[in-house]
Scaffold this motif. Structure first.
Motif, mmCIF file in Angstrom:
data_model
loop_
_atom_site.group_PDB
_atom_site.id
_atom_site.type_symbol
_atom_site.label_atom_id
_atom_site.label_comp_id
_atom_site.label_asym_id
_atom_site.label_seq_id
_atom_site.Cartn_x
_atom_site.Cartn_y
_atom_site.Cartn_z
ATOM 1 N N LYS A 67 0.837 -1.213 0.000
ATOM 2 C CA LYS A 67 0.000 0.000 0.000
ATOM 3 C C LYS A 67 0.868 1.257 0.000
ATOM 4 O O LYS A 67 0.561 2.231 -0.699
ATOM 5 C CB LYS A 67 -0.933 0.023 1.216
ATOM 6 C CG LYS A 67 -1.956 -1.068 1.233
ATOM 7 C CD LYS A 67 -2.959 -0.921 0.122
ATOM 8 C CE LYS A 67 -3.996 -2.018 0.202
ATOM 9 N NZ LYS A 67 -4.854 -2.057 -0.957
ATOM 10 N N ILE A 68 1.951 1.246 0.777
ATOM 11 C CA ILE A 68 2.851 2.402 0.811
ATOM 12 C C ILE A 68 3.466 2.619 -0.561
ATOM 13 O O ILE A 68 3.559 3.759 -1.038
ATOM 14 C CB ILE A 68 3.927 2.214 1.903
ATOM 15 C CG1 ILE A 68 3.287 2.372 3.288
ATOM 16 C CG2 ILE A 68 5.075 3.203 1.722
ATOM 17 C CD1 ILE A 68 4.222 2.035 4.444
ATOM 18 N N ALA A 69 3.880 1.526 -1.216
ATOM 19 C CA ALA A 69 4.459 1.639 -2.565
ATOM 20 C C ALA A 69 3.437 2.229 -3.536
ATOM 21 O O ALA A 69 3.778 3.102 -4.356
ATOM 22 C CB ALA A 69 4.947 0.282 -3.051
ATOM 23 N N ASP A 70 2.196 1.770 -3.448
ATOM 24 C CA ASP A 70 1.135 2.313 -4.318
ATOM 25 C C ASP A 70 0.917 3.797 -4.057
ATOM 26 O O ASP A 70 0.770 4.595 -4.996
ATOM 27 C CB ASP A 70 -0.182 1.557 -4.102
ATOM 28 C CG ASP A 70 -0.147 0.131 -4.616
ATOM 29 O OD1 ASP A 70 0.786 -0.210 -5.376
ATOM 30 O OD2 ASP A 70 -1.053 -0.653 -4.239
ATOM 31 N N LEU A 71 0.871 4.181 -2.784
ATOM 32 C CA LEU A 71 0.672 5.590 -2.438
ATOM 33 C C LEU A 71 1.831 6.454 -2.930
ATOM 34 O O LEU A 71 1.612 7.570 -3.433
ATOM 35 C CB LEU A 71 0.502 5.748 -0.924
ATOM 36 C CG LEU A 71 -0.817 5.234 -0.354
ATOM 37 C CD1 LEU A 71 -0.767 5.248 1.170
ATOM 38 C CD2 LEU A 71 -1.978 6.064 -0.856
ATOM 39 N N ARG A 72 3.052 5.945 -2.804
ATOM 40 C CA ARG A 72 4.217 6.692 -3.301
ATOM 41 C C ARG A 72 4.125 6.893 -4.804
ATOM 42 O O ARG A 72 4.392 7.980 -5.312
ATOM 43 C CB ARG A 72 5.511 5.949 -2.972
ATOM 44 C CG ARG A 72 6.007 6.209 -1.607
ATOM 45 C CD ARG A 72 7.441 5.714 -1.443
ATOM 46 N NE ARG A 72 7.876 5.986 -0.101
ATOM 47 C CZ ARG A 72 8.421 5.110 0.707
ATOM 48 N NH1 ARG A 72 8.652 3.892 0.287
ATOM 49 N NH2 ARG A 72 8.757 5.447 1.934
ATOM 50 N N ALA A 73 3.762 5.822 -5.510
ATOM 51 C CA ALA A 73 3.642 5.916 -6.972
ATOM 52 C C ALA A 73 2.591 6.955 -7.345
ATOM 53 O O ALA A 73 2.801 7.784 -8.248
ATOM 54 C CB ALA A 73 3.298 4.551 -7.566
ATOM 55 N N ASP A 74 1.454 6.929 -6.655
ATOM 56 C CA ASP A 74 0.395 7.915 -6.930
ATOM 57 C C ASP A 74 0.873 9.330 -6.602
ATOM 58 O O ASP A 74 0.603 10.273 -7.359
ATOM 59 C CB ASP A 74 -0.859 7.600 -6.106
ATOM 60 C CG ASP A 74 -1.607 6.393 -6.619
ATOM 61 O OD1 ASP A 74 -1.352 5.970 -7.765
ATOM 62 O OD2 ASP A 74 -2.445 5.864 -5.860
ATOM 63 N N LEU A 75 1.574 9.487 -5.496
ATOM 64 C CA LEU A 75 2.079 10.800 -5.110
ATOM 65 C C LEU A 75 3.060 11.335 -6.151
ATOM 66 O O LEU A 75 2.974 12.491 -6.566
ATOM 67 C CB LEU A 75 2.749 10.725 -3.736
ATOM 68 C CG LEU A 75 3.372 12.021 -3.218
ATOM 69 C CD1 LEU A 75 2.312 13.107 -3.050
ATOM 70 C CD2 LEU A 75 4.098 11.762 -1.906
ATOM 71 N N TYR A 76 4.020 10.496 -6.578
ATOM 72 C CA TYR A 76 4.988 10.936 -7.581
ATOM 73 C C TYR A 76 4.292 11.306 -8.895
ATOM 74 O O TYR A 76 4.631 12.301 -9.539
ATOM 75 C CB TYR A 76 6.048 9.858 -7.838
ATOM 76 C CG TYR A 76 7.008 9.674 -6.694
ATOM 77 C CD1 TYR A 76 7.513 10.771 -5.997
ATOM 78 C CD2 TYR A 76 7.422 8.414 -6.300
ATOM 79 C CE1 TYR A 76 8.393 10.612 -4.939
ATOM 80 C CE2 TYR A 76 8.305 8.245 -5.244
ATOM 81 C CZ TYR A 76 8.787 9.345 -4.568
ATOM 82 O OH TYR A 76 9.661 9.184 -3.535
ATOM 83 N N ARG A 77 3.282 10.520 -9.281
ATOM 84 C CA ARG A 77 2.537 10.830 -10.514
ATOM 85 C C ARG A 77 1.829 12.184 -10.381
ATOM 86 O O ARG A 77 1.882 13.019 -11.281
ATOM 87 C CB ARG A 77 1.533 9.708 -10.796
ATOM 88 C CG ARG A 77 0.818 9.876 -12.122
ATOM 89 C CD ARG A 77 -0.058 8.684 -12.540
ATOM 90 N NE ARG A 77 -0.915 8.143 -11.506
ATOM 91 C CZ ARG A 77 -0.686 6.986 -10.870
ATOM 92 N NH1 ARG A 77 0.366 6.267 -11.160
ATOM 93 N NH2 ARG A 77 -1.523 6.560 -9.946
#
Length: 102
Positions: A67-77
């Motif tokens: 979930k943290i990895a997904d949130l990071r990816a969304d944040l960077y996008r």
């Protein structure tokens, strides 16, 4: 192991008559042959519980990391899109200002 004869003998020595001693020991024997947990049962159950908890903890950590990895990816996008928007606005404003200059 519960020794029925020894228990009957001990009860008779304590003052129980033969019938009372046999009835009491029989009742206790029936109760003990039921679904009573032994120390070994409890130790085994505890070990299984610890193992299950360790497995659940590992799964939970894995899910959290995902979930943290997904949130990071969304944040960077989102940050890239915001940066692109800012650059585009700057270019548009610069072009508009250049057009306004005589």
């Amino acid at each position: 192991m519960f020794d029925l004869r020894r228990a009957v003998t001990a009860l008779k020595k304590a003052g129980f008559d033969d019938e009372q001693a046999v009835a009491l020991v029989s009742t206790i024997g029936d109760a003990m042959s039921g679904d009573l947990a032994t120390k070994a049962d409890i130790v085994e159950s505890r070990a299984e519980t610890k193992s299950d908890m360790a497995e659940m903890r590992a799964e939970f950590k894995s899910e959290i990391a995902s979930k943290i990895a997904d949130l990071r990816a969304d944040l960077y996008r989102q940050l890239w899109l915001m940066g692109l928007t800012i650059v585009t606005l700057n270019v548009s404003l610069t072009v508009a200002l250049i057009k306004l200059i005589p």
